[in-house]
Write a protein that holds these residues in place. Structure first.
Motif, PDB file in Angstrom:
ATOM      1  N   GLN A  64      43.104  31.365  32.094  1.00 56.49           N
ATOM      2  CA  GLN A  64      43.840  31.073  33.333  1.00 56.49           C
ATOM      3  C   GLN A  64      43.030  31.456  34.570  1.00 56.49           C
ATOM      4  OE1 GLN A  64      45.669  32.578  30.625  1.00 56.49           O
ATOM      5  NE2 GLN A  64      46.281  30.475  30.165  1.00 56.49           N
ATOM      6  N   GLY A  65      41.745  31.767  34.342  1.00 57.79           N
ATOM      7  CA  GLY A  65      40.864  32.023  35.478  1.00 57.79           C
ATOM      8  C   GLY A  65      40.817  33.452  35.967  1.00 57.79           C
ATOM      9  N   SER A  66      41.122  34.429  35.120  1.00 59.78           N
ATOM     10  CA  SER A  66      41.088  35.838  35.520  1.00 59.78           C
ATOM     11  C   SER A  66      39.729  36.219  36.096  1.00 59.78           C
ATOM     12  CB  SER A  66      41.392  36.724  34.303  1.00 59.78           C
ATOM     13  OG  SER A  66      40.988  38.061  34.521  1.00 59.78           O
ATOM     14  N   GLU A  67      39.715  36.749  37.322  1.00 63.00           N
ATOM     15  CA  GLU A  67      38.461  37.163  37.961  1.00 63.00           C
ATOM     16  C   GLU A  67      37.840  38.345  37.228  1.00 63.00           C
ATOM     17  OE1 GLU A  67      36.745  35.696  40.353  1.00 63.00           O
ATOM     18  OE2 GLU A  67      38.251  34.095  40.277  1.00 63.00           O
ATOM     19  N   GLU A  68      38.689  39.252  36.761  1.00 63.94           N
ATOM     20  CA  GLU A  68      38.188  40.406  36.010  1.00 63.94           C
ATOM     21  C   GLU A  68      37.540  39.948  34.711  1.00 63.94           C
ATOM     22  OE1 GLU A  68      39.911  44.795  35.712  1.00 63.94           O
ATOM     23  OE2 GLU A  68      40.989  43.404  34.399  1.00 63.94           O
ATOM     24  N   GLY A  69      38.154  38.943  34.088  1.00 60.45           N
ATOM     25  CA  GLY A  69      37.582  38.397  32.864  1.00 60.45           C
ATOM     26  C   GLY A  69      36.229  37.754  33.104  1.00 60.45           C
ATOM     27  N   ILE A  99      32.611  38.865  31.348  1.00 56.76           N
ATOM     28  CA  ILE A  99      31.697  37.962  30.651  1.00 56.76           C
ATOM     29  C   ILE A  99      30.307  38.013  31.282  1.00 56.76           C
ATOM     30  CG2 ILE A  99      31.179  35.530  30.216  1.00 56.76           C
ATOM     31  CD1 ILE A  99      34.160  35.061  29.790  1.00 56.76           C
ATOM     32  N   ALA A 100      30.248  37.967  32.609  1.00 60.41           N
ATOM     33  CA  ALA A 100      28.952  38.016  33.292  1.00 60.41           C
ATOM     34  C   ALA A 100      28.232  39.329  33.024  1.00 60.41           C
ATOM     35  CB  ALA A 100      29.157  37.817  34.797  1.00 60.41           C
ATOM     36  N   THR A 101      28.978  40.429  32.990  1.00 62.12           N
ATOM     37  CA  THR A 101      28.376  41.744  32.738  1.00 62.12           C
ATOM     38  C   THR A 101      27.830  41.839  31.327  1.00 62.12           C
ATOM     39  OG1 THR A 101      29.895  42.791  34.312  1.00 62.12           O
ATOM     40  CG2 THR A 101      28.803  44.234  32.733  1.00 62.12           C
ATOM     41  N   LYS A 138      34.617  50.326  31.609  1.00 53.96           N
ATOM     42  CA  LYS A 138      35.804  50.546  32.433  1.00 53.96           C
ATOM     43  C   LYS A 138      36.792  49.386  32.333  1.00 53.96           C
ATOM     44  CE  LYS A 138      33.654  53.569  35.889  1.00 53.96           C
ATOM     45  NZ  LYS A 138      33.180  53.685  37.293  1.00 53.96           N
ATOM     46  N   ILE A 139      36.282  48.158  32.404  1.00 49.26           N
ATOM     47  CA  ILE A 139      37.166  46.993  32.340  1.00 49.26           C
ATOM     48  C   ILE A 139      37.846  46.915  30.976  1.00 49.26           C
ATOM     49  CG2 ILE A 139      37.289  44.475  32.386  1.00 49.26           C
ATOM     50  CD1 ILE A 139      34.959  44.501  34.371  1.00 49.26           C
ATOM     51  N   SER A 140      37.050  47.052  29.924  1.00 50.07           N
ATOM     52  CA  SER A 140      37.595  46.935  28.568  1.00 50.07           C
ATOM     53  C   SER A 140      38.547  48.077  28.257  1.00 50.07           C
ATOM     54  CB  SER A 140      36.449  46.907  27.545  1.00 50.07           C
ATOM     55  OG  SER A 140      35.551  45.858  27.810  1.00 50.07           O
ATOM     56  N   LYS A 141      38.140  49.287  28.607  1.00 46.60           N
ATOM     57  CA  LYS A 141      38.952  50.469  28.292  1.00 46.60           C
ATOM     58  C   LYS A 141      40.324  50.381  28.953  1.00 46.60           C
ATOM     59  CE  LYS A 141      40.041  54.700  27.018  1.00 46.60           C
ATOM     60  NZ  LYS A 141      39.370  55.883  27.581  1.00 46.60           N
ATOM     61  N   LYS A 142      40.378  49.848  30.165  1.00 46.94           N
ATOM     62  CA  LYS A 142      41.649  49.734  30.876  1.00 46.94           C
ATOM     63  C   LYS A 142      42.644  48.897  30.067  1.00 46.94           C
ATOM     64  CE  LYS A 142      42.365  46.794  34.185  1.00 46.94           C
ATOM     65  NZ  LYS A 142      42.294  46.055  35.469  1.00 46.94           N
ATOM     66  N   HIS A 143      42.196  47.746  29.588  1.00 50.20           N
ATOM     67  CA  HIS A 143      43.079  46.865  28.817  1.00 50.20           C
ATOM     68  C   HIS A 143      43.464  47.487  27.475  1.00 50.20           C
ATOM     69  CE1 HIS A 143      43.002  43.363  31.453  1.00 50.20           C
ATOM     70  NE2 HIS A 143      41.699  43.575  31.644  1.00 50.20           N
ATOM     71  N   ILE A 144      42.493  48.123  26.836  1.00 50.56           N
ATOM     72  CA  ILE A 144      42.766  48.728  25.528  1.00 50.56           C
ATOM     73  C   ILE A 144      43.745  49.885  25.658  1.00 50.56           C
ATOM     74  CG2 ILE A 144      41.713  49.969  23.584  1.00 50.56           C
ATOM     75  CD1 ILE A 144      39.106  48.381  24.302  1.00 50.56           C
ATOM     76  N   GLN A 145      43.518  50.751  26.645  1.00 50.41           N
ATOM     77  CA  GLN A 145      44.393  51.907  26.819  1.00 50.41           C
ATOM     78  C   GLN A 145      45.800  51.485  27.231  1.00 50.41           C
ATOM     79  OE1 GLN A 145      43.198  55.113  25.994  1.00 50.41           O
ATOM     80  NE2 GLN A 145      45.434  55.310  25.876  1.00 50.41           N
ATOM     81  N   ASN A 146      45.893  50.442  28.075  1.00 49.16           N
ATOM     82  CA  ASN A 146      47.211  49.933  28.452  1.00 49.16           C
ATOM     83  C   ASN A 146      47.976  49.445  27.226  1.00 49.16           C
ATOM     84  OD1 ASN A 146      46.800  50.468  31.144  1.00 49.16           O
ATOM     85  ND2 ASN A 146      46.256  48.372  31.698  1.00 49.16           N
ATOM     86  N   ALA A 147      47.245  48.770  26.313  1.00 48.33           N
ATOM     87  CA  ALA A 147      47.891  48.263  25.098  1.00 48.33           C
ATOM     88  C   ALA A 147      48.353  49.403  24.202  1.00 48.33           C
ATOM     89  CB  ALA A 147      46.923  47.358  24.341  1.00 48.33           C
ATOM     90  N   ILE A 148      47.538  50.470  24.093  1.00 49.79           N
ATOM     91  CA  ILE A 148      47.916  51.619  23.258  1.00 49.79           C
ATOM     92  C   ILE A 148      49.110  52.358  23.875  1.00 49.79           C
ATOM     93  CG2 ILE A 148      47.141  53.882  22.434  1.00 49.79           C
ATOM     94  CD1 ILE A 148      44.356  52.679  22.055  1.00 49.79           C
TER      95      ILE A 148
END
Length: 501
Positions: A215-220, A224-226, A263-273
């Motif tokens: 859906q065009g997430s800027e964070e996503g 990917i670029a990183t 930081k980006i990945s951990k945020k999503h993972i921790q939110n899910a946990i």
């Protein structure tokens, strides 16, 4: 003293002990008779730097296959790239027999030298972020982590559990592709959509969360670029001795890119946990199972999910792009796959676990595409014992790289190797030919084979099934090959014509 002597005598006369000593003696004799390591041919280099400039050249990295084919032609199947410093040379092998020897001497804890730059990073500058280095480590630390995740990652039904979830992701992929179509049915930039698909799939399977990539997430997009930058530097860093690498200006940027990814990945993972603790929403997901197995305070679930997100974007995404390219470029094979879909699933049917087991041609297409345009250039090991490869002494501690990009074109193993022939992988087909198991290792081999391979395959199967069920693909551009500057990717923009069936 008498007891110790009795044990020694028992060991000496036991069949197992005798066989081990005999095998060791035979190996020692073979090693002594082999040609010295220094006689392995290598390209001409320059003083001090030796072959460093050749192996790190942007052109030679991008055109990895062509560069190394030229070396094979000049030097033979086995050659070394001489590097600055002591004992830093890279040994390249091509023969399946040598690959078999190399991997048979791996032991319980194989050493992958290519992971060392990441391991040093996680144990050094990023040690506060990564409490454990995860699958990118070596030795006992790696073994402990692998044992913690292997049961949930490698169980045959683990990936099949997500077929329904993947169907929902594919609906989003179709919407994304439709939004990019021109009036002439051309979809430009297929590779980026496939990377978005790959990361979205990892999010669904590992943390039960859609990350919004499609859906065009800027964070996503930033993630990917990183990861692309990290992968490019990591491939570059593999060939450079650490005493040089850590002083390079780009190393600081490498550290910061890894920190951004974390930081980006951990945020999503921790939110899910955290959400799971409230409503059990991770039940059935990989991270949910790992939390249950290892405990909510364990670092294992977080690091495993991080590694899945890191490793799954470019590898599975770019492999998907190549697979669609091969089907678009071979309309007869695409039509054969479409007929299999109609026969087993139907024009508008949904994929199920039972139906997927019948999709032989779909799986053969995936295998053949990976053979022809592999995104991983090979596998590497640091030898743990002295061994003989292609008649040469290879001492303990040597970095050996097994080519995956040259043997794929060898007619000794693959008839009509330059052609896309999925039938070569289907038993009972006239084109089928049993090949040496070590001639094709798309997910590596042994204890350090890709732990996420079942999930990668289910992503590829579901993607291709859904797209070919709904679209006829065409490609009218120049031939695509692989750019190996980082993880292999199409060497030019991949634009496909997608016509609704």
């Amino acid at each position: 003293m008498l007891v110790r002597n009795r044990r020694t005598l028992t060991e000496m006369i036991s069949p197992t002990g005798f066989a081990q000593r005999l095998q060791s003696t035979q190996a020692g004799v073979e090693y002594e008779k082999a040609k010295p390591f220094e006689e392995i041919p290598s390209p001409k280099g320059v003083p001090v730097l030796k072959n460093l400039l050749d192996i790190t050249s942007t052109k030679n990295r991008r055109e990895f296959t062509q560069f190394h084919k030229s070396l094979v032609k000049k030097l033979g199947q086995t050659y070394r790239i001489r590097m600055p410093g002591k004992n830093n040379d890279l040994l390249f092998i091509n023969r399946p027999d040598d690959t078999r020897t190399l991997l048979s001497l791996d032991g319980q804890m194989p050493i992958i030298q290519g992971f060392e730059p990441i391991e040093r990073l996680r144990q050094g500058p990023l040690k506060d972020e990564y409490k454990i280095p995860g699958l990118m480590s070596q030795g006992e630390e790696w073994l402990e982590f692998r044992r913690a995740v292997q049961q949930d990652m490698m169980r045959p039904d683990s990936a099949l559990y997500y077929i329904d979830d993947m169907s929902e992701v594919m609906d989003q992929v179709i919407e994304r592709l439709e939004s990019k179509k021109s009036q002439d049915n051309v979809v430009e930039g297929i590779t980026r959509v496939m990377q978005e698909f790959a990361l979205e799939s990892v999010g669904v399977m590992f943390i039960g969360t859609k990350l919004g990539l499609l859906q065009g997430s800027e964070e996503g997009k930033k993630l990917i670029a990183t990861v692309e930058k990290i992968m490019e530097y990591t491939i570059y860093a593999i060939a450079i001795p650490n005493f040089i690498l850590k002083h390079m200006p780009s190393y600081k940027a490498y550290i910061e890119d890894n920190r951004t990814m974390f930081k980006i990945s951990k945020k999503h993972i921790q939110n899910a946990i955290d959400k799971h603790e409230q409503d059990g929403s991770l039940e059935g997901t990989i991270v949910g199972r790992l939390v249950e197995r290892c405990g909510k305070d364990s670092n294992v679930p977080v690091v495993m999910a991080l590694d899945a997100m890191f490793a799954g974007i470019d590898t599975t995404g770019n492999t998907s792009a190549f697979l669609l390219y091969h089907l678009a470029s071979n309309p007869d094979k695409q039509e054969k796959l479409y007929k299999e879909i109609l026969q087993i699933v139907g024009k508008d049917g949904k994929m199920t676990k039972n139906k997927l087991t019948e999709m032989r041609y779909l799986k053969a297409c995936q295998m053949e595409s990976q053979r022809m345009l592999p995104v991983i250039l090979g596998l590497g090991r640091k030898t743990k014992v002295d061994m003989v490869l292609d008649g040469y002494q290879v001492p303990k501690g040597t970095f050996v790289i097994r080519h995956g990009t040259i043997i794929k074109d060898d007619e000794s193993y693959f008839n009509d190797a330059e052609h896309f022939i999925p039938e070569r992988w289907i038993r009972g087909s006239p084109e089928f030919k049993k090949i040496d198991a070590h001639a094709f290792l798309p997910f590596s081999h042994g204890p350090r084979s890709c732990v996420g391979q079942r999930f990668a395959r289910i992503e590829l199967y579901m993607l291709v099934f859904k797209i070919i069920q709904k679209y006829k693909l065409e490609y009218d551009g120049p031939p695509i090959t692989v750019d190996y500057t980082a993880v292999g990717k199409p060497d030019k923009p991949l634009n496909l014509i997608m016509k609704r069936r």
